[in-house]
Design an enzyme around this catalytic site. Sequence first.
Site, PDB file in Angstrom:
ATOM      1  NE  ARG B  13       1.225   5.862   0.427  1.00  0.00           N
ATOM      2  CZ  ARG B  13       0.337   5.824   1.417  1.00  0.00           C
ATOM      3  NH1 ARG B  13      -0.281   6.928   1.796  1.00  0.00           N
ATOM      4  NH2 ARG B  13       0.084   4.697   2.052  1.00  0.00           N
ATOM      5  CG  ASP B  14       1.785   6.247   5.313  1.00  0.00           C
ATOM      6  OD1 ASP B  14       1.113   7.292   5.278  1.00  0.00           O
ATOM      7  OD2 ASP B  14       1.621   5.385   6.200  1.00  0.00           O
ATOM      8  CG  HIS B 205       0.063   0.640   7.792  1.00  0.00           C
ATOM      9  ND1 HIS B 205       0.646   0.836   6.559  1.00  0.00           N
ATOM     10  CD2 HIS B 205       0.044   1.855   8.381  1.00  0.00           C
ATOM     11  CE1 HIS B 205       0.955   2.110   6.413  1.00  0.00           C
ATOM     12  NE2 HIS B 205       0.604   2.751   7.508  1.00  0.00           N
ATOM     13  CB  CYS B 238      -2.501  10.388  10.690  1.00  0.00           C
ATOM     14  SG  CYS B 238      -4.186  10.795  10.227  1.00  0.00           S
ATOM     15  CG  ASN B 247       4.011   5.014   8.953  1.00  0.00           C
ATOM     16  OD1 ASN B 247       3.084   4.246   8.750  1.00  0.00           O
ATOM     17  ND2 ASN B 247       4.125   6.169   8.303  1.00  0.00           N
TER      18      ASN B 247
END
Lengths: 296, 296
Positions: B13-14, B205, B238, B247
């Site tokens: 997902r991310d 996170h 992002c 990440n």
Amino acid sequence: MAEHVRVVEVSPRDGLQNEAAFVATADKLELIRRLAASGLRSIEATAFVSPKWVPQMADAAELFPQLPRDDGRRYPVLVPNLQGYERAVACGVREVAVFTAASEAFTRKNINAGIEESLQRFEPVLERARADGVAVRGYVSTVLGCPYQGAVPVSDVVRVAARLHAMGCYEISLGDTIGVGTAGAARAMLQAVAGDIPMAALAVHFHDTYGQALANVFACLEAGVRTVDASVSGTGGCPYAKGASGNLATEDLVYALHGLGFDTGIDLATLVETGSWLSAKLGRDSLSKANRALHA
Amino acid sequence: MAEHVRVVEVSPRDGLQNEAAFVATADKLELIRRLAASGLRSIEATAFVSPKWVPQMADAAELFPQLPRDDGRRYPVLVPNLQGYERAVACGVREVAVFTAASEAFTRKNINAGIEESLQRFEPVLERARADGVAVRGYVSTVLGCPYQGAVPVSDVVRVAARLHAMGCYEISLGDTIGVGTAGAARAMLQAVAGDIPMAALAVHFHDTYGQALANVFACLEAGVRTVDASVSGTGGCPYAKGASGNLATEDLVYALHGLGFDTGIDLATLVETGSWLSAKLGRDSLSKANRALHA
């Protein structure tokens, strides 16, 4: 007032020594000039070693005399033995670095001598340096693991570091040469060495092979260390470690130190420009994440 | 027995949501299958969001029903509102994640609502989930800084996290969305939140924009957190942060956790293979240093 952390920049020596293509002496001088302009006050400039073993450092005697004198900065150089020391001092060097390892197997492969023999080789260097008023820094490599023998007992790190300190090294830089260590092991190793040597005489030197370098630094800062080696844009790398991805990047370190509230005397923007300049010279992307995020 | 750290894998997902080229549903399923085979037990699988806003997640309703059932793993999915929740549950979802931010400015830009409004939007989701026996995870983003308002007061993080917890989220994941935080700030933020919410209900996170993610994790582990989000090979990033480099890489995290003596239940070699497989699919190098060092 913020507490100071001293950053020892090693890119001109440790960062470049394994570069296949020779970096022009003028470029090395420009690198050092830019590093100094960013506020770094300890810059390892070159190595007086055999050009047969490290061709990249073949210009040491040409480079060093062109560095600024009396600019309040330290420009240590690596020397492998008394002969290298003599060449260095003849060029005006006021600080040298000597190196051995905590792993017997690594020392034999790397400098073709056992640890004890390597220490004995440095005794006349230390003696002469004392007489000459030349400062000596000592490197202990493979402090958290060795590509040949695997695990390295902490007691071996303590013993070798203590010997170098007793011989007269003003500072001992503890290096995880192949970057295998993690934060808990780094801290335990540092604390063990600090049982024998004042923390103020210790530095840490991490390679980022497994992405652990900055976490290791943080653990060691928490344990009290205040001197950290780094290389702009993460240059360098150990030819003996598969996938070795260079030193801790100075930009990432300085970003962390400033965020932690430490004073470094370094301007991060100038440092980032320097890292980008060097990466462009070497024809590759910077390995520093802070560099990639901040580079204009 | 070694203490356990739970790794929540967010790559499907991310990690993928900002990929410009659509990743085939079959490849997403293969990624999840490989991640599960490496031993990961919590894998954020997709998001039931408007395909207008996140086209990469347009296949959520097609993908989710093809995931294994009753394999002892959790496959949470992101939902932005009650409509998304209903679509998810209709597909068999047993765990959802809701998200807001600690920065008012970010929430307005990102989901076109204030923090309070976003929380109110989730109230019916939490209510329905309670009735359905569906677990809800809550994300708080911008916990260490915001691209629009800059500094984010820790008190705002505490307030928003406590609200989500009081509304029924079993776990709150505290996200440094733009990766600006350093270890001391990360730890202080976590400790402040843990004053209001049990540490066992908190996760961290981190994004690695400035290379700080793993140092931040280490500081938070020292402060007691035992759940960490990560994305294999450092995928993600992002779109609002310049140079945002994704990440924290799961490979680097797992290498660190094992080195620190934690049990994760994850086989690092299988995880590295998975990260390499995904990087090849995306046509780029892995951002994980452990991956680059260990990849066969």
